[in-house]
Write a protein that holds these residues in place. Structure first.
Motif, short mmCIF file in Angstrom:
data_model
loop_
_atom_site.label_atom_id
_atom_site.label_comp_id
_atom_site.label_asym_id
_atom_site.label_seq_id
_atom_site.Cartn_x
_atom_site.Cartn_y
_atom_site.Cartn_z
N ARG A 28 0.78 -1.27 0.01
CA ARG A 28 -0.11 0.06 0.05
C ARG A 28 0.71 1.42 0.07
NH1 ARG A 28 -5.16 0.37 4.51
NH2 ARG A 28 -6.08 2.08 3.00
N ALA A 53 1.25 4.11 -3.05
CA ALA A 53 0.95 5.56 -2.74
C ALA A 53 2.04 6.46 -3.06
CB ALA A 53 0.77 5.79 -1.31
N ALA A 63 -2.80 4.51 -3.41
CA ALA A 63 -3.03 3.28 -2.45
C ALA A 63 -4.48 2.71 -2.70
CB ALA A 63 -3.04 3.70 -1.04
#
Length: 377
Positions: free
Chosen positions: A173, A177, A183
């Motif tokens: 994640r 991002a 994300a």
């Protein structure tokens, strides 16, 4: 429509089986096709699994490393595809993965041009599923997950599976991002083996659940170890029904993310220096090189035995003819004078990328024969 990455984790969550289920269940409008690419650095498993070893391991990802170094990645891609469509229509295709994990370092500089080439297939009517396995979302191949429209993480709803997935999902994640498109590209595809519900898992990890596949070992074995995928009981099984629902949810997520990112794309087009983006794709796909008119060159001694032809359709791959709905065909490219199709052979795995560049004349691999196809006996 999109490039979808499927990632696994510890505890054998079934990323390849889920990717195959999505391939066979993916809804296709007329004129569209879908391609599954085995990008797991630990090696592919479809040839020995779903295809039960009936296809010789001469096709696949390992041949693209040498081709990319010669500037022939896009052309060679079409020679490596295997038709998995039950009716032989060549609308559900497979690019087999590595046969040996030691070949993975040779692809370190090929992952990025490969994902660029795969994104370039979208105007030609192709969706792409990337099977990243357990380790394909990290290391040199992490660019595949970062450049994907949606990243689907497969998890088993057991305490052991969820506990092992927590740090992996957190790292993935964060990577999406910072280095990817956001994300929110990450979603969950759950295998209902344990006692935890989809809502509990989604709330605990803070991620959307894109599908809930049943824990059906007998049905899943058709995808993991081989079987008749044209059997009516398999097609109507709960596994394939839920896979179709998951495919619909993935497509909805792709559309919603693209609508959200559309203003950024428009701003980047208006101010190219303000928003950095990927380099333009230099690898273009030659259409004339794989026209059906070259069927005489497409003959290949490799063929399905009768039982495999019954399972995967009687029609050969037939050169992957372009779709009538495609906007504009890419220009063709003729083979080099010293690389006549009847004299060409299969390239060997790409050498370790740490080694110095070897002179061109010292390389033994040659350009791959046009139209390597499977013909049913």
């Amino acid at each position: 429509m999109a490039v979808i990455a499927v990632v696994g984790g510890a505890g054998a969550p079934g990323a390849t089986t889920a990717a195959l289920a999505l391939l066979l269940a993916w809804p296709l409008e007329p004129g569209r096709r879908i391609l599954l690419v085995e990008c797991d650095p630990d090696g592919g498993s479809v040839l020995a699994g779903a295809l039960e070893g009936r296809v010789e391991a001469v096709y696949g990802l390992r041949n693209l490393a040498v081709a990319d170094r010669r500037g022939l990645l896009a052309q060679t891609l079409w020679d490596q595809l295997i038709d998995l469509s039950p009716d032989g229509s060549a609308d559900r295709l497979l690019l087999p993965g590595l046969t040996d994990p030691t070949q993975a370092p040779g692809l370190a500089y090929t992952w990025e041009p490969l994902v660029e080439t795969l994104h370039g297939l979208e105007p030609q009517g192709y969706d792409v599923i990337l099977d990243l396995g357990r380790s394909g979302a990290t290391g040199p191949s992490a660019v595949l997950a970062r450049r994907a429209d949606v990243v689907v993480a497969t998890l088993r709803t057991t305490l052991r599976g969820l506990s092992a997935a927590r740090p992996r999902l957190a790292a993935l994640r964060e990577d999406l991002a910072t280095g990817g498109s956001g994300a929110d590209a990450l979603g969950l595809l759950l295998i209902a083996e344990g006692p935890y519900s989809a809502s509990e898992v989604s709330r605990e990890f803070g991620l959307a659940t894109l599908g809930l596949l049943p824990h059906a070992p007998r049905t899943a074995r058709v995808l993991s170890d081989g079987g008749d995928s044209t059997d009516r009981r398999f097609i109507r099984s709960e596994l394939m029904r839920t896979a179709r629902s998951a495919a619909d949810q993935i497509q909805l997520l792709v559309r919603s993310r693209r609508r959200r990112l559309a203003p950024t794309a428009a701003e980047a087009a208006a101010h190219p220096q303000a928003v950095p983006g990927p380099a333009p794709v230099e690898h273009q796909l030659p259409r004339a090189a794989w026209q059906p008119a070259q069927a005489a060159q497409a003959a290949h001694p490799l063929a399905f035995p009768p039982q495999a032809a019954a399972a995967y359709g009687q029609a050969p791959l037939a050169g992957l003819a372009p779709q009538p709905a495609a906007p504009a065909p890419f220009p063709g490219q003729q083979p080099q004078p010293h690389q006549q199709p009847e004299q060409a052979g299969y390239p060997q795995p790409y050498p370790q990328y740490q080694q110095p560049e070897q002179p061109e004349q010292a390389e033994t691999p040659q350009h791959i024969t046009y139209g390597q196809v499977l013909r049913a006996r």
